[in-house]
Write an enzyme that holds these catalytic residues in place. Structure first.
Site, PDB file in Angstrom:
ATOM      1  N   GLU A 217       0.892  -1.176   0.240  1.00  0.00           N
ATOM      2  CA  GLU A 217      -0.042  -0.082  -0.010  1.00  0.00           C
ATOM      3  C   GLU A 217       0.808   1.404   0.030  1.00  0.00           C
ATOM      4  O   GLU A 217       0.856   2.139   0.810  1.00  0.00           O
ATOM      5  CB  GLU A 217      -0.939   0.006   1.186  1.00  0.00           C
ATOM      6  CG  GLU A 217      -1.961  -1.290   1.094  1.00  0.00           C
ATOM      7  CD  GLU A 217      -2.831  -1.557   2.467  1.00  0.00           C
ATOM      8  OE1 GLU A 217      -2.851  -0.340   3.392  1.00  0.00           O
ATOM      9  OE2 GLU A 217      -3.515  -2.370   2.315  1.00  0.00           O
ATOM     10  N   GLU A 334      -5.962 -10.711  -1.783  1.00  0.00           N
ATOM     11  CA  GLU A 334      -6.769 -10.373  -0.645  1.00  0.00           C
ATOM     12  C   GLU A 334      -8.210 -10.302  -1.158  1.00  0.00           C
ATOM     13  O   GLU A 334      -8.957  -9.528  -0.504  1.00  0.00           O
ATOM     14  CB  GLU A 334      -6.444  -8.974   0.124  1.00  0.00           C
ATOM     15  CG  GLU A 334      -4.934  -8.929   0.679  1.00  0.00           C
ATOM     16  CD  GLU A 334      -4.483  -7.894   1.479  1.00  0.00           C
ATOM     17  OE1 GLU A 334      -5.441  -7.014   2.064  1.00  0.00           O
ATOM     18  OE2 GLU A 334      -3.453  -7.798   1.721  1.00  0.00           O
TER      19      GLU A 334
END
Ligand code: G3I
Length: 408
Positions: A217, A334
């Site tokens: 991220e 994910e």
């Protein structure tokens, strides 16, 4: 679309990490047959329309889905490994279910910096740079489960703005210290990665760590490059990494150290969410290409936290194609899909699995972010394949209905 993106950015700026529209609401029983290595997963001929992979003994195997199994890892056994994230408490009751369906595990929180960094030991070590790590009983529970059951593990994660304590970036590893220099931080980062891989190898010698999210991220959602400098613990969404470093050297160094200390067959990934927003896709692509040119990266992780209302499958496919065009491996890391309508969700899950299976020669691993709705971080909107007590949802049925005709 433009309006949707704007509302998404507003939500993100308010809450830091957010997904667009958060309110919308017997191949092998243990190990994958296909090597998880991008290097080993190649076309069998120069003709790239040949939909086949190489297995361990270099025998070409046709990509196909099994239509005679109820288990995910068998269904997609010739495509990619199928994984889930796991929290230790689930292993008390869910281990049989997990062993049946999955041949890859990502610890949900147990390898994150705030769990394994040891503040007291790092300070006591006394040289200001030798970052100490430890595994508590919870962490060990998941790692031992993987080791005992020969389930390959995805490591998650080293460099992340979130779930990382501020003392890691301060003099003497103390909250009251001044920020360290990039030179000091480089040494801390190297020792963090080195000591983690050493502890894994020492305490879990038979554990196969086949992939690692080295950086997680990194980027803003609107194509603005790296996250703004600051403490995520004080101002959600900001990054202490960019507060210490004024350039991308922390990313390059993290991959350099991971390459140096990771097991030789552990592949290294850059992983992000909202990766399908085109401007963000570009930022991830550019960083991945820079790392690829340096020989430091193996693949790109698409977190894939989706909602039935956004993004549409075409937008997602565009991002996948862009990442595939790097020549790197892609992993879906994910996946979950929030929804208000289970039938619509089922169709979307089927579309994503079908798309991934069609592109299986470029995708080595496909991980769901949890097993069943009640334990999901997004449990308010039922984002997974199974419901309470592992009951089969429409989404599971749709995924298991995929045929070989679908993935042609
Ligand atoms: O362990 C503490 C417990 O001691 C305390 O009593 C309790 C009170 O809130 O919190 C517990 O910690 C929680 C932790 O999960 C373990 O359950 C945290 O509050 C909670 O914030 C944390 O959430 C995790 C989240 O990352 C944090 O960023 C989710 O479980 C986890 O699924 C989620 O995973 C991330 C990926 O790592 C990166 N991509 C996005 C994904 C979803 O946010």
């Amino acid at each position: 679309m433009k309006q949707k993106l704007v509302s998404c950015f507003v939500a993100m700026s308010m809450c830091g990490f957010l997904i667009p529209f958060p309110s919308a609401d017997n191949m092998s029983m243990s190990n994958p047959v296909i090597k998880n290595n991008s290097d080993n997963k190649t076309h069998t001929s120069d003709n790239s329309t040949d939909n086949s992979l190489l297995i361990d003994n270099n025998t070409p195997v046709q990509i196909s889905v099994r239509e005679d199994t109820k288990f995910l890892k068998e269904k997609f056994g010739s495509c990619f490994s199928v994984g889930t994230c796991v929290s230790p408490h689930e292993l008390d009751t869910g281990s049989e279910f997990i062993l049946n369906h999955f041949n890859s595990i990502t610890p949900e929180n147990e390898l994150k910096p705030d769990t394994i960094l040891n503040q007291q030991a790092s300070e006591l070590y006394g040289n200001n740079v030798n970052t100490q790590v430890f595994f508590n009983d919870n962490v060990r529970k998941t790692l031992k489960f993987c080791e005992d059951n020969n389930i390959p593990l995805r490591g998650h994660t080293f460099v992340w703005h979130s779930q990382t304590p501020d003392w890691f970036f301060k003099e003497n590893f103390r909250y009251d210290g001044a920020d360290v220099t990039p030179e000091i931080m480089n040494q801390r980062l190297e020792n963090f990665i080195k000591n983690t891989f050493e502890l894994l190898a020492t305490d879990f010698p038979n554990l196969k760590v086949y992939a690692y999210d080295v950086c997680n991220e990194l980027f803003e959602n609107n194509g603005g490059g790296f996250r703004k400098p600051g403490s995520n613990n004080l101002s959600m969404g900001k990054s202490y990494w960019t507060k210490i470093y004024s350039d991308d050297s922390f990313v390059i160094n993290a991959f350099t150290y991971a390459r140096k200390y990771a097991p030789k067959d552990c592949k290294l990934y850059i992983n992000d969410f909202n990766e399908y927003i085109p401007a963000k896709t570009n930022d991830i692509y550019n960083m991945a290409m820079k790392l690829k040119d340096l020989g430091l990266i193996d693949g790109i992780g698409m977190q894939s936290h989706l909602d039935t209302s956004y993004p549409d499958i075409k937008t997602y496919e565009n991002a996948l194609n862009k990442f595939i065009s790097t020549g790197l491996d892609v992993q879906i890391t994910e996946l979950d899909i929030t929804c208000t309508d289970f039938a619509v969700q089922g169709k979307y899950f089927k579309d994503i699995f079908t798309l991934a299976a069609k592109n299986a020669e470029h995708i080595s691993s496909f991980t769901l972010w949890g097993t069943h709705d009640s334990i999901s971080w997004r449990n308010y909107s039922n984002p997974l394949l199974f419901g309470a007590n592992y009951s089969e949802k429409e989404a599971y049925k749709q995924v298991m209905s995929i045929t070989n005709a679908d993935i042609k």
